[in-house]
Design an enzyme around this catalytic site. Structure first.
Site, mmCIF file in Angstrom:
data_model
loop_
_atom_site.group_PDB
_atom_site.id
_atom_site.type_symbol
_atom_site.label_atom_id
_atom_site.label_comp_id
_atom_site.label_asym_id
_atom_site.label_seq_id
_atom_site.Cartn_x
_atom_site.Cartn_y
_atom_site.Cartn_z
ATOM 1 C CG HIS A 124 -2.297 0.916 1.532
ATOM 2 N ND1 HIS A 124 -1.793 2.169 1.685
ATOM 3 C CD2 HIS A 124 -3.078 0.816 0.828
ATOM 4 C CE1 HIS A 124 -2.976 2.888 2.091
ATOM 5 N NE2 HIS A 124 -4.156 1.979 1.852
ATOM 6 C CG ASP A 201 0.566 -2.875 5.892
ATOM 7 O OD1 ASP A 201 -0.032 -2.449 6.607
ATOM 8 O OD2 ASP A 201 0.335 -2.156 5.236
ATOM 9 C CD GLN A 204 -7.169 -4.319 3.821
ATOM 10 O OE1 GLN A 204 -8.400 -5.207 5.001
ATOM 11 N NE2 GLN A 204 -6.655 -3.305 3.982
ATOM 12 C CE LYS A 227 -7.487 0.302 6.610
ATOM 13 N NZ LYS A 227 -8.088 0.519 5.149
ATOM 14 C CB CYS A 367 -3.903 3.282 -1.429
ATOM 15 S SG CYS A 367 -4.423 4.265 -1.243
#
Ligand SMILES: Cc1ncc(COP(=O)(O)O)c(C=O)c1O
Length: 416
Positions: A124, A201, A204, A227, A367
């Site tokens: 991303h 990261d 998600q 999220k 993104c």
């Protein structure tokens, strides 16, 4: 290990909403998730009963607010199995700010000309642009690990690109476009052997599967409350004590100091060193309620539910003439994001037609512009699932796609 989806859905007021007279089918969960009543109530309860600034106050409200805020920190730390939640969890605004914090505070101090920062072809922008910026400033170089046509990292490329010049390996645990789950633990081992730090990261992954930072062996992990059922405006940066202690503060101001004179200042201990100014108290506390909600369901159960619905979506989409699905085809290897294109209909047009059927998906570059180029796509459509989605919502998606064919198909082909 399953749960009753109908019962869960009753906790989410927004899921009762109708769009254009039809029941909302919300399949844009990788962008942000909906919030259960418990989270909304926690937010209202804070403002109605104990709104106060934290840490500094000595009155009852300040003490209650501080306890709830620090309680959320411990919950967030336990959720990812941090060794020392009280020190290793830093609250930020979102994943993006967490990653920028590491890139700036760690990168500026430790990167030198010729050092290499390695990310992947599926990052991303928020795990890519901050590294490019700090590379420009420090003279370090950015490189990336290639992916194969199924959207998986190429193992040989991982081994070839991690070398003695590598100082940072910045990697997503779960791609927001392809859904690919990356072998972070193995990559972290290679990176550490080469003397690099590992920045994950988790925007998600953390909301959708059990994540254990000690098992992953990462130095940093970033994720966002919004999220994972929580409010917007709250991000987490997990860092090992060692890594966080080695860094200087990112922002200066109140809360992050020990002693200040006109000439110089000394800094507070972890985690305050990285939390300058009044934080987002209410939303952090409500984020704690979101974590409680997820823990009550169990992340194994959430993951199991998503695998079932994602596989159903992949199978139904793949069976349609003219649909191209990107990324791994086995739901067990990926998260609940299914990215696709349909014939020559632009994903923006597709998304607009789906909206007529109350189906909310995302269309665009997500993104991840470099990844779009790698996939040879200008844009894609993405349906992304969460713990409250049902199989019949996948059916509604398929119906909507069929309708778009009726509306656009002939026009597009006539013009082509
Ligand atoms: C993989 C990934 N990383 C980072 C982000 C950025 O998250 P935020 O916008 O909450 O900072 C997202 C959001 O879509 C994402 O999917």
């Amino acid at each position: 290990m399953t749960y009753d989806v109908e019962q869960i859905r009753r906790d989410f007021p927004i899921l009762e909403r109708k769009v254009r007279g039809r029941p909302l089918v919300y399949l844009d969960n990788a962008a942000t998730t909906q919030k259960p009543r418990q989270v909304i109530d926690a937010l209202v309860h804070y403002y109605e009963h104990y709104n106060a600034n934290i840490h500094r106050g000595l009155h009852t409200l300040a003490e209650e607010a501080t306890a709830a805020y620090e309680g959320a920190r411990v919950k967030a730390g336990r959720f990812i199995n941090a060794a020392a939640p009280e020190q290793e969890i830093i609250f930020t605004r979102n994943t993006t700010e967490s990653l920028n914090l590491v890139a700036n505070a760690w990168g500026r101090k430790f990167l030198e000309p010729g050092d290499e920062i390695l990310f992947t072809a599926m990052e991303h922008h928020s795990n890519l642009v901050p590294w490019q910026m700090i590379a420009l400033e420090t003279g370090a170089k950015v490189r990336y690990i290639e992916i194969d046509d199924d959207g998986r990292l190429i193992g040989d490329d991982v081994r070839a690109k991690i070398n003695e010049r590598t100082k940072v390996v910045a990697i997503t645990q779960m791609s927001n476009v392809l859904g690919t789950i990356n072998p972070v633990r193995e990559i972290a081992e290679l990176a550490h052997r080469a003397g690099a730090i590992v920045v994950v990261d988790g925007a998600q992954s953390v909301p959708h599967m059990p994540v254990d930072v000690r098992e992953l062996g990462c130095d940093f992990l970033a994720f966002s409350s919004h999220k994972m059922l929580g409010p917007t405006g709250v991000g987490v940066l997990y860092g090992t004590r060692e890594a966080l202690d080695a860094m200087d503060p990112f922002l200066g101001g109140g809360e992050m100091i020990k002693r200040v004179t006109y000439e110089r200042s000394t800094y507070a201990d972890l985690p305050n060193k990285f939390e300058a100014g009044t934080p987002n108290i209410a939303d952090v506390i409500a984020f704690g309620a979101a974590i409680d909600y997820l823990e009550a369901l169990g992340m194994e159960a959430v993951r199991e539910h998503e695998i079932a619905i994602t596989q159903y979506a992949i199978d139904r989409l793949s069976a349609m003439d003219g649909v191209k699905v990107y990324g791994p085809r086995e739901a067990a290897d990926k998260g609940g994001a299914v990215t696709f294109n349909y014939r020559d209909i632009h994903p923006h047009d597709l998304s607009q037609v789906l909206d007529q059927y109350a189906v909310a998906i995302r269309a665009g570059h997500h993104c991840a512009q470099p990844l779009m180029r790698r996939l040879d796509a200008v844009a894609t459509a993405r349906a992304s699932f969460y713990l409250y989605n049902r199989h019949d919502e996948v059916d509604a998606l398929i119906e909507g796609i069929r309708a778009s064919d009726r509306i656009f198909g002939n026009v597009v082909r006539a013009g082509a």
